[in-house]
Write an enzyme that holds these catalytic residues in place. Structure first.
Site, PDB file in Angstrom:
ATOM      1  N   ASP A 106      56.832  54.641  51.988  1.00  8.21           N
ATOM      2  CA  ASP A 106      57.007  55.808  51.121  1.00  8.21           C
ATOM      3  C   ASP A 106      55.668  56.060  50.434  1.00  8.21           C
ATOM      4  O   ASP A 106      55.219  55.219  49.638  1.00  8.21           O
ATOM      5  CB  ASP A 106      58.090  55.539  50.074  1.00  8.21           C
ATOM      6  CG  ASP A 106      59.454  55.293  50.700  1.00  8.21           C
ATOM      7  OD1 ASP A 106      59.867  56.108  51.524  1.00  8.21           O
ATOM      8  OD2 ASP A 106      60.083  54.281  50.351  1.00  8.21           O
ATOM      9  N   ASP A 112      64.864  56.636  57.470  1.00  9.51           N
ATOM     10  CA  ASP A 112      65.433  56.758  56.126  1.00  9.51           C
ATOM     11  C   ASP A 112      65.760  58.192  55.737  1.00  9.51           C
ATOM     12  O   ASP A 112      66.008  58.473  54.579  1.00  9.51           O
ATOM     13  CB  ASP A 112      64.475  56.147  55.104  1.00  9.51           C
ATOM     14  CG  ASP A 112      65.194  55.684  53.842  1.00  9.51           C
ATOM     15  OD1 ASP A 112      66.411  55.439  53.908  1.00  9.51           O
ATOM     16  OD2 ASP A 112      64.537  55.575  52.797  1.00  9.51           O
TER      17      ASP A 112
END
Length: 866
Positions: free
Chosen positions: A13, A123
């Site tokens: 991320d 994700d």
């Protein structure tokens, strides 16, 4: 013997509750460890760099000297990169954005070696039904993801084929327990076995072969240096299995040999085993709306305009356009565009969108200026040029500005026809704001900026020019106040509470209380809306609105202002104390010549912990809604049947029928339809006793990144319980959407394409603060590139090809029938080819008298190169 593929990776991320700069520091540290392990240990064969090249971009900004090290490892097949630029969201990001994410990601990979040919999105909060087609467009036939599946899609297996309506197909390897089950594997044998036993139970149950994946990585996780010790321990604990370091491609090689895999269709938005956050679409609506607006500007205005300019002889600025795309794609990562981040990260996201929009607006203006400044004419008068960036002629009412010192003027086209127009308003403008050189030399005479409306037919994928000439006639504002609007399609009155009563003359239908507001508490977080139990909702039915209604021959405007009194926070709401407010300002533009209401909704919110929605009654009792996804349309039940069993089946989250759209949602019956078209919010729900009303979320106001034990999402918090006061959305927010009615056979996708592709104008005057030398290119006063003659295919974009001096037209068919795209070119054209989304040639297309025809299946996207 069961074979366990341990795949070293990190899930990166770029930002979340931490900033990009914090993660970059960790990245510089982690990359050195990864490369050192790969370079010094031949028994450590692979490392997957999370499927996104933005990681490398961030890294090389700090360590450009390591490019050759990375290149060597990639070319050896050991450091696995791509195919994405960033880990994109799939539900609220447009089709062209996802295509460019792969296009630029794979382009980045080419500098180093071969990309990983897997649609790797471990994700993303749900999977779009169109992803197999998009992946196939880049010659990708495999997919790995986690969220959104359950048995009700047609299989309880973790390996299956996933197919789209057009026949595109990918082989899926599901992560049933996510991408992080092999994170930080412990050396303690008891702890290791306790953990792995639970995983093997699930992995074995879903597997169709002897091969399973144990992903060895996690968010921002450094390389596990003791992995060989772990493998020895695992081999000892599970002698009936074989453990080894591997890569994802190795698993697919074994899966492809399977002959009896299930084939699934559609989107995956089930929150049974993993959360998909089916209301994240309205978190931080300021950010969501900016993304919608900018995506539409790039694909509907900038790229077609740049293509026209390139056709006329100007440069196509690939570098600037790629810079814009990458700026917004940094925001398209699932957490970033989901807006489940810290306040400081959201400020960074907003700033990226601000910069991207400024780049888009300035480049659009530059191309308009280059074209209009270079017109081949001896007429020295100021001019206005109107650009139609859709591939068919459009008769439109255009509202634009004329900057002049003339007290009166007329508009004359290049054939000396005078064009009628009306003055909407005028205002004095200081000349120094136009060009400081004017006042520098002592000329302080003001300019007058006129806002005018005119109606004319504009050529397809082209433009038309008008000269601004002095006139003796006095300019008058011909607008009158009224209580009832009547256009060619509607009769409209404004109720005392600011809602609209609309009579559709075409279908003889009445709609009452249009634009009624619904307000309720939101005890949720940035991931999910959560209602207050047993709450009595607040509606705007009893407010007193100030209204101003004006009409001229081209249309009407309705100006509505009122205050909606609401509780200031959750505690006051529970006590039913009304002590705060949302200021509402609605501006409705109703053109005479088309069945559409264009609405600008500005709210000034002063309350916390609530949700505000606007209701559009369609009068159509419905079992399903129709909205759009990437390059197609999708039907969804107005009630998810799992709502009746989710608690009994222990779902991770309640399956409320809150859904995403990209540009429209509608209800239809056998006679007509009602749709909401959007250039901002992308969340809807069908509500009402008969499910006959479209509820559009204007904003959600929440104060935490994640919370636990919510009504719709019991159990642990998503993310972390971090305060996010900025997500309370205190202050002003402006949203754009429209309402339209239409015959059932009409194509809503084309209607909304017109809404999001307005006619744009350029007013040339002799002054500009930014000087340009005269161009050697000469442009015509009127121009049309090509015309598309079918009624149901929709232009996605027109652009210059990435690697050759040719054009790419991309269009799609969201109707229920196969269509024939028919293009008529106004130039002599040579070879025409169909190409994949990666712009690689597939086959040549027959050209007959500058005409090209191509079949397009339902929910299929096609690109041609010419």
């Amino acid at each position: 013997m069961k074979k366990v593929h341990i795949v070293p990776h990190m899930h990166w991320d770029r930002e979340w509750y931490f900033t990009t700069e914090e993660s970059r520091i960790l990245l510089v540290n982690n990359m050195e460890e990864i490369m050192e392990m790969l370079e010094t240990n031949p028994d450590y064969p692979y490392y997957v760099l999370d499927g996104q090249t933005a990681i490398l971009e961030d890294y090389f900004a700090v360590k450009p000297e390591n490019k050759e090290r990375v290149k060597k490892l990639v070319q050896e097949g050991r450091l696995i990169i791509g195919p994405w630029y960033t880990q994109t969201d799939e539900m609220i990001v447009g089709g062209e954005s996802i295509v460019r994410n792969l296009l630029y990601g794979m382009k980045d990979c080419e500098e180093f070696g071969v990309p990983m040919k897997i649609g790797y999105l471990p994700d993303s909060f749900g999977q779009s039904a169109q992803m197999p087609m998009i992946l196939n467009g880049f010659d990708i036939k495999y997919s790995i993801f986690w969220r959104g599946t359950s048995e009700r899609h047609g299989t309880d297996r973790t390996e299956f084929y996933w197919e789209t309506d057009d026949g595109s197909k990918v082989l899926v390897q599901l992560f049933p327990l996510g991408y992080a089950i092999g994170k930080y594997l412990p050396e303690d044998e008891e702890a290791l076995q306790n953990r792995i036993d639970k995983y093997f139970t699930v992995l074995d149950r879903g597997a169709t072969t002897e091969h399973i994946i144990l992903p060895n990585g996690h968010d921002q996780m450094p390389i596990q240096k003791n992995i060989f010790t772990i493998i020895e321990k695992l081999q000892k604990l599970y002698p009936e299995r074989e453990f080894f370091l591997s890569k994802y491609e190795n698993v697919f090689e074994n899966l492809e040999a399977q002959k009896d895999l299930d084939t699934l269709k559609g989107e995956f938005l089930d929150g049974k085993y993993m959360r998909v956050h089916r209301s994240i679409y309205s978190t931080r609506m300021d950010i969501k709306a900016a993304n919608t607006r900018i995506e539409n500007k790039i694909t509907n205005i900038l790229e077609p305009l740049a293509s026209i300019a390139y056709r006329l002889g100007f440069e196509y600025h690939h570098g600037l356009i790629e810079l814009i795309w990458k700026e917004i794609m940094k925001n398209h990562a699932h957490d970033s565009i989901g807006c489940c981040c810290s306040d400081k990260v959201h400020r960074e996201i907003l700033n990226r969108f601000y910069l991207a929009e400024e780049k888009v607006d300035q480049l659009i203006n530059f191309y308009k200026r280059k074209i209009v400044d270079s017109m081949d004419t001896t007429n020295e008068h100021d001019r206005i040029t109107l650009f139609n960036l859709l591939p068919y002629e459009r008769t439109e009412v255009v509202t634009t500005n004329v900057m002049t010192k003339l007290k009166s003027f007329k508009l004359v086209d290049h054939e000396s026809n005078e064009i009628d127009f009306e003055i909407i308003e005028s205002k004095i403008t200081d000349p120094g704001l136009i060009d400081r050189q004017i006042v520098h030399y002592g000329n302080y005479d003001p300019f007058i900026e006129y806002t005018i409306q005119l109606k004319d037919k504009i050529p397809s994928m082209g433009y038309k020019t008008y000269f601004v000439e002095e006139s003796d006639e006095v300019l008058k504002k011909i607008t009158y106040f009224t209580n009832e609007i009547e256009t060619d399609y509607y009769k409209i009155t404004v109720n005392s509470n600011g809602t609209l009563k609309i009579f559709d003359k075409q279908h003889e239908q009445s709609f009452t209380n249009v634009l009624l507001l619904e307000n309720g508490g939101d005890d949720g977080d940035e991931y999910d809306y959560s209602p207050l139990l047993n709450e009595e909702l607040i509606y705007s039915d009893s407010v007193h609105a100030e209204t101003n209604v004006q009409q001229n021959r081209y249309g009407a405007t309705i100006d509505i202002k009122y205050t909606l009194a609401v509780p200031s926070n959750l505690e006051k709401r529970k006590e039913q104390i009304i002590d705060s407010a949302v200021e509402v300002h609605i501006l409705v533009n109703v053109p005479n010549h088309k069945p559409r209401l264009d609405i600008n909704f500005e709210v000034n919110n002063q309350a916390k912990d609530h949700r505000l929605r606007v209701l559009i009654p369609a009068g159509i009792a419905s079992a399903f809604s129709v909205s759009d996804n990437q390059f197609g349309s999708i039907k969804r039940d107005v009630v998810d049947p799992a709502i009746h069993v989710w608690e009994k089946e222990n779902w991770d989250e309640r399956p409320d029928s809150i859904y995403p759209m990209l540009s429209y949602v509608g209800l239809t019956n056998d006679e007509f339809g009602v749709s909401v078209l959007t250039n901002s919010t992308r969340e809807y729900e069908i509500v009402g006793d008969k499910f006959d009303t479209i509820a559009i979320t204007l904003f959600r106001s929440v104060g935490f990144l994640g919370k636990e034990e919510m009504v719709r999402r019991p159990g642990r918090p998503s993310g972390i319980k971090l305060p996010t006061p900025d997500s309370q959305m205190i202050g002003k927010l402006s949203l754009e959407f429209a309402i339209t009615t239409y015959n059932k056979e009409e194509n809503v996708a084309r209607i909304v394409k017109e809404y999001t592709t307005p006619i744009v104008a350029y007013n040339k005057i002799p002054f500009d603060a930014m000087k340009l030398n005269e161009s050697e290119v000469k442009t015509p006063l009127e121009f049309s590139f090509f015309k598309e003659r079918s009624q149901n295919v929709v232009l996605s974009t027109l652009k210059k090809a990435e690697k050759v001096d040719k054009f790419v037209i991309r269009f799609y068919n969201s109707s229920e029938n196969e269509e024939y795209a028919f293009l008529q070119f106004n130039d002599e054209i040579q070879q025409v080819y169909t190409v994949n989304l990666n712009e690689k040639v597939k086959e040549e297309v027959l050209v007959n008298n500058q005409q090209v025809g191509i079949n397009v299946r339902t929910n299929q996207v096609k690109s041609i190169l010419f």
